[in-house]
Design a protein around this motif. Structure first.
Motif, PDB file in Angstrom:
ATOM      1  N   TRP A 133       0.756  -1.276  -0.141  1.00 24.79           N
ATOM      2  CA  TRP A 133       0.025  -0.190   0.056  1.00 24.79           C
ATOM      3  C   TRP A 133       0.943   1.298  -0.020  1.00 24.79           C
ATOM      4  O   TRP A 133       0.440   2.416  -0.458  1.00 24.79           O
ATOM      5  N   ASP A 134       2.271   0.909   0.384  1.00 29.36           N
ATOM      6  CA  ASP A 134       3.138   2.289   0.485  1.00 29.36           C
ATOM      7  C   ASP A 134       3.031   2.618  -1.142  1.00 29.36           C
ATOM      8  O   ASP A 134       2.946   3.953  -1.570  1.00 29.36           O
ATOM      9  N   THR A 135       3.243   1.677  -2.038  1.00 31.34           N
ATOM     10  CA  THR A 135       3.259   1.986  -3.456  1.00 31.34           C
ATOM     11  C   THR A 135       2.377   2.610  -3.887  1.00 31.34           C
ATOM     12  O   THR A 135       2.344   3.884  -4.780  1.00 31.34           O
ATOM     13  N   ALA A 136       1.056   2.354  -3.588  1.00 30.15           N
ATOM     14  CA  ALA A 136      -0.364   3.244  -3.825  1.00 30.15           C
ATOM     15  C   ALA A 136      -0.067   4.765  -3.418  1.00 30.15           C
ATOM     16  O   ALA A 136      -0.225   5.645  -4.253  1.00 30.15           O
ATOM     17  N   PHE A 137       0.075   4.957  -2.115  1.00 31.10           N
ATOM     18  CA  PHE A 137       0.419   6.326  -1.669  1.00 31.10           C
ATOM     19  C   PHE A 137       1.322   7.266  -2.258  1.00 31.10           C
ATOM     20  O   PHE A 137       1.463   8.167  -2.658  1.00 31.10           O
ATOM     21  N   ILE A 138       2.549   6.366  -2.575  1.00 30.21           N
ATOM     22  CA  ILE A 138       3.891   7.083  -3.166  1.00 30.21           C
ATOM     23  C   ILE A 138       3.404   7.404  -4.799  1.00 30.21           C
ATOM     24  O   ILE A 138       3.865   8.341  -5.023  1.00 30.21           O
ATOM     25  N   ALA A 139       2.660   6.475  -5.546  1.00 29.78           N
ATOM     26  CA  ALA A 139       2.229   6.851  -6.689  1.00 29.78           C
ATOM     27  C   ALA A 139       1.465   8.175  -6.816  1.00 29.78           C
ATOM     28  O   ALA A 139       1.482   9.076  -7.714  1.00 29.78           O
ATOM     29  N   ILE A 140       0.438   8.405  -5.507  1.00 27.73           N
ATOM     30  CA  ILE A 140      -0.130   9.796  -5.411  1.00 27.73           C
ATOM     31  C   ILE A 140       0.962  10.966  -5.625  1.00 27.73           C
ATOM     32  O   ILE A 140       0.401  11.762  -6.029  1.00 27.73           O
ATOM     33  N   GLY A 141       1.914  10.990  -5.076  1.00 24.15           N
ATOM     34  CA  GLY A 141       2.802  12.031  -4.909  1.00 24.15           C
ATOM     35  C   GLY A 141       3.661  11.992  -6.149  1.00 24.15           C
ATOM     36  O   GLY A 141       4.044  13.067  -7.029  1.00 24.15           O
ATOM     37  N   LEU A 142       4.210  10.859  -6.897  1.00 25.95           N
ATOM     38  CA  LEU A 142       5.025  10.947  -7.720  1.00 25.95           C
ATOM     39  C   LEU A 142       4.364  11.153  -9.390  1.00 25.95           C
ATOM     40  O   LEU A 142       4.850  11.739 -10.066  1.00 25.95           O
TER      41      LEU A 142
ATOM     42  N   LEU B 201       4.332   0.528  -9.799  1.00 25.62           N
ATOM     43  CA  LEU B 201       3.009  -0.204  -9.769  1.00 25.62           C
ATOM     44  C   LEU B 201       3.239  -1.362 -10.629  1.00 25.62           C
ATOM     45  O   LEU B 201       2.795  -2.513 -10.077  1.00 25.62           O
ATOM     46  N   ARG B 202       4.138  -1.348 -11.815  1.00 25.15           N
ATOM     47  CA  ARG B 202       4.295  -2.597 -12.576  1.00 25.15           C
ATOM     48  C   ARG B 202       5.195  -3.483 -11.734  1.00 25.15           C
ATOM     49  O   ARG B 202       4.701  -4.898 -11.577  1.00 25.15           O
ATOM     50  N   HIS B 203       6.118  -3.081 -10.958  1.00 22.52           N
ATOM     51  CA  HIS B 203       6.982  -3.775 -10.190  1.00 22.52           C
ATOM     52  C   HIS B 203       6.363  -4.706  -9.357  1.00 22.52           C
ATOM     53  O   HIS B 203       6.392  -5.922  -8.792  1.00 22.52           O
ATOM     54  N   LEU B 204       5.204  -3.979  -8.668  1.00 21.97           N
ATOM     55  CA  LEU B 204       4.517  -4.700  -7.481  1.00 21.97           C
ATOM     56  C   LEU B 204       3.406  -5.822  -8.126  1.00 21.97           C
ATOM     57  O   LEU B 204       3.383  -7.046  -7.769  1.00 21.97           O
ATOM     58  N   PHE B 205       2.702  -5.455  -9.012  1.00 23.65           N
ATOM     59  CA  PHE B 205       1.925  -6.075  -9.806  1.00 23.65           C
ATOM     60  C   PHE B 205       2.670  -7.273 -10.635  1.00 23.65           C
ATOM     61  O   PHE B 205       1.988  -8.533 -10.798  1.00 23.65           O
ATOM     62  N   ALA B 206       3.691  -7.247 -10.722  1.00 23.44           N
ATOM     63  CA  ALA B 206       4.452  -8.493 -11.651  1.00 23.44           C
ATOM     64  C   ALA B 206       4.505  -9.422 -10.574  1.00 23.44           C
ATOM     65  O   ALA B 206       4.982 -10.643 -11.067  1.00 23.44           O
ATOM     66  N   ALA B 207       4.663  -9.068  -9.257  1.00 28.00           N
ATOM     67  CA  ALA B 207       4.640 -10.280  -8.374  1.00 28.00           C
ATOM     68  C   ALA B 207       3.387 -10.844  -7.675  1.00 28.00           C
ATOM     69  O   ALA B 207       3.288 -11.531  -6.698  1.00 28.00           O
TER      70      ALA B 207
END
Ligand code: GLC
Length: 463
Positions: free
Chosen positions: A50-59, A71-77
């Motif tokens: 869920w860090d990835t989601a919050f981080i995306a909001i800023g990036l 996000l891709r890196h996460l969903f590849a797993a």
């Protein structure tokens, strides 16, 4: 290609905002690890879900290409059953630098899994919300950004849908259309008193700590971290889940911890609202997503709301009882645009009460736990301190339900706190001092969003 987008004018308005913007960007730059973002270099040297989601909001503002790659890196797993693991391990991080690491989890090898694998737990599915935020920020930013955003959204959509199906299917352990969590770590509010009642029934084998050495309390102050007894229960739950090959069959009968959390399920419903927006872009049908969002919202109100105290609580699926304690996750259903006005008003009363307190009363964002509880602990994580991510969700809820003055106060209180104390993981609920990891990614990322102060997504108003 890493496009650096410009600082929004609002951020350049004052020296303070420009400084906050600059420091947030540099935290995110320093925490970028080639193909994913780490929450913190020292304490959390892998990728968290869920860090990835919050981080995306800023990036979304400074480097959407990185948001998409993360996000891709996460969903590849993602597992074949649809679960998105709560940690994706970086094979370059030594096993000794993080516990419990890949060897402890020992997940079955599936095709497509990164070499060193992942955990088998999940975290709140905020990714559709994050992806939608990146998309709507990136598209007006030139043809190249828009093309990339369209392609990435199309790649993510079926995976996000699969994640929802897993949570609403295999994790519907209570049978009422809510997702259950099988470990406190799945909530994202790891050490919250919300879990105490259900956890007290979980066997605590402290000898596990002789076999497995904790690392969290070596890299962070032990007084801020969970106790050994709690930690033994955490490990025991994983070992139990692992012994059943991480299967979700008959969870309520086989597993010692099966709980429905109002915040996890509110995020699950919000994901459906974001998916409705995404579906419209990628040529899928938005309607089933909207319907599911409302069904989950109705189930939260029906099963997790205690009319007597007018608060949302965690429900233990095994005993079908609500937890006796009041924690910040009980305020998070406010983020649901379809929440009835009566419950939204009740949440605002609770938030403004002496138990939590809004910036108007305390000058600070809302703490993670009831300030009046005997075991309120200003230092131990999730048992008192203030977290920016939960306050960000609350602010959004205030906007949805028309509490605009309170939302604005919360926005400025969050920014003031980060300016004063730095991009910490969490903050002392009385002094505002920064605690836990410094240079923490989601605090930095969400600071960018607070500075940019964008309008709330349209689906909130349409619902
Ligand atoms: C802590 C938090 C969890 C977060 C993780 C990485 O464990 O409780 O929500 O995802 O750190 O930042």
């Amino acid at each position: 290609m890493h496009q650096q987008l410009s600082v929004p004018t609002v951020a350049a308005n004052s020296e303070m905002s420009a400084e906050l913007w600059k420091s947030a960007v540099s935290v995110l730059d320093a925490n970028w690890a080639d193909d994913h973002m780490v929450p913190s270099r020292r304490l959390y040297p892998h990728q968290w879900s869920w860090d990835t989601a919050f981080i995306a909001i800023g990036l979304a503002y400074t480097n959407p290409t990185r948001a998409w790659r993360d996000l891709r890196h996460l969903f590849a797993a993602q597992w074949p059953d649809g679960r998105v693991p709560h940690i994706v391990f970086d094979p370059r991080t030594d096993e000794r630098d993080y516990f419990p690491g890949p060897a402890f989890w020992d997940v079955p090898a599936y095709a497509g899994r990164p070499a060193r694998g992942s955990t088998a737990l999940v975290q709140p599915p905020l990714h559709a919300v994050g992806a939608w935020e990146v998309y709507r920020r990136a598209t007006p930013h030139g043809a190249e950004c828009a093309k990339e955003a369209g392609e990435e959204l199309a790649w993510l959509y079926p995976r996000l849908v699969k994640q929802q199906e897993y949570l609403l299917g295999r994790r519907n352990a209570g049978g009422d259309g809510l997702a259950s969590i099988v470990h406190p770590w799945e909530s994202g509010l790891d050490n919250s008193p919300s879990w105490d009642a259900a956890m007290s029934a979980v066997p605590a084998d402290v000898t596990l700590l002789e076999r497995y050495e904790r690392r969290d309390n070596q890299v962070a102050d032990a007084a801020h971290r969970p106790t050994d007894v709690d930690y033994a229960r955490y490990l025991g739950l994983v070992l139990n889940y692992r012994a059943g090959d991480y299967s979700d069959t008959d969870l309520a009968q086989r597993h010692d911890f099966v709980v429905e959390c109002p915040s996890f399920n509110s995020i699950l419903a919000s994901a459906e609202l974001a998916l409705a927006q995404i579906a419209a872009v990628v040529g899928a049908d938005p309607q089933p997503h909207r319907e599911r969002a409302q069904q989950i919202t109705d189930a939260i109100v029906k099963h997790l709301y205690d009319p007597q105290t007018q608060t949302f609580r965690v429900r233990d699926v095994r005993t079908r009882t609500l937890s006796p304690v009041r924690c910040v996750n009980g305020l998070v259903p406010l983020m649901l645009p379809g929440l009835p006005a009566e419950q939204a008003a009740a949440i605002m009363v609770e938030a403004a009460s002496e138990r939590f307190g809004l910036p108007e009363q305390t000058g600070l964002p809302t703490p993670s736990y009831d300030r009046t509880a005997a075991d309120f602990d200003p230092l131990r994580y999730w048992r008192g301190p203030i977290w920016i991510n939960v306050n960000w969700l609350l602010r959004r809820g205030m906007q949805y339900h028309g509490y605009l003055g309170e939302a604005e106060d919360l926005r400025t209180a969050m920014m003031r706190l980060v300016v004063k104390s730095g991009h910490f993981e969490y903050f002392h609920p009385v002094t505002g001092e920064g605690i836990g990891a410094s240079a923490f990614s989601w605090t930095a990322a969400l600071s960018l969003d607070l500075l940019a102060d964008r309008s709330i997504p349209a689906y909130a108003r349409a619902a």
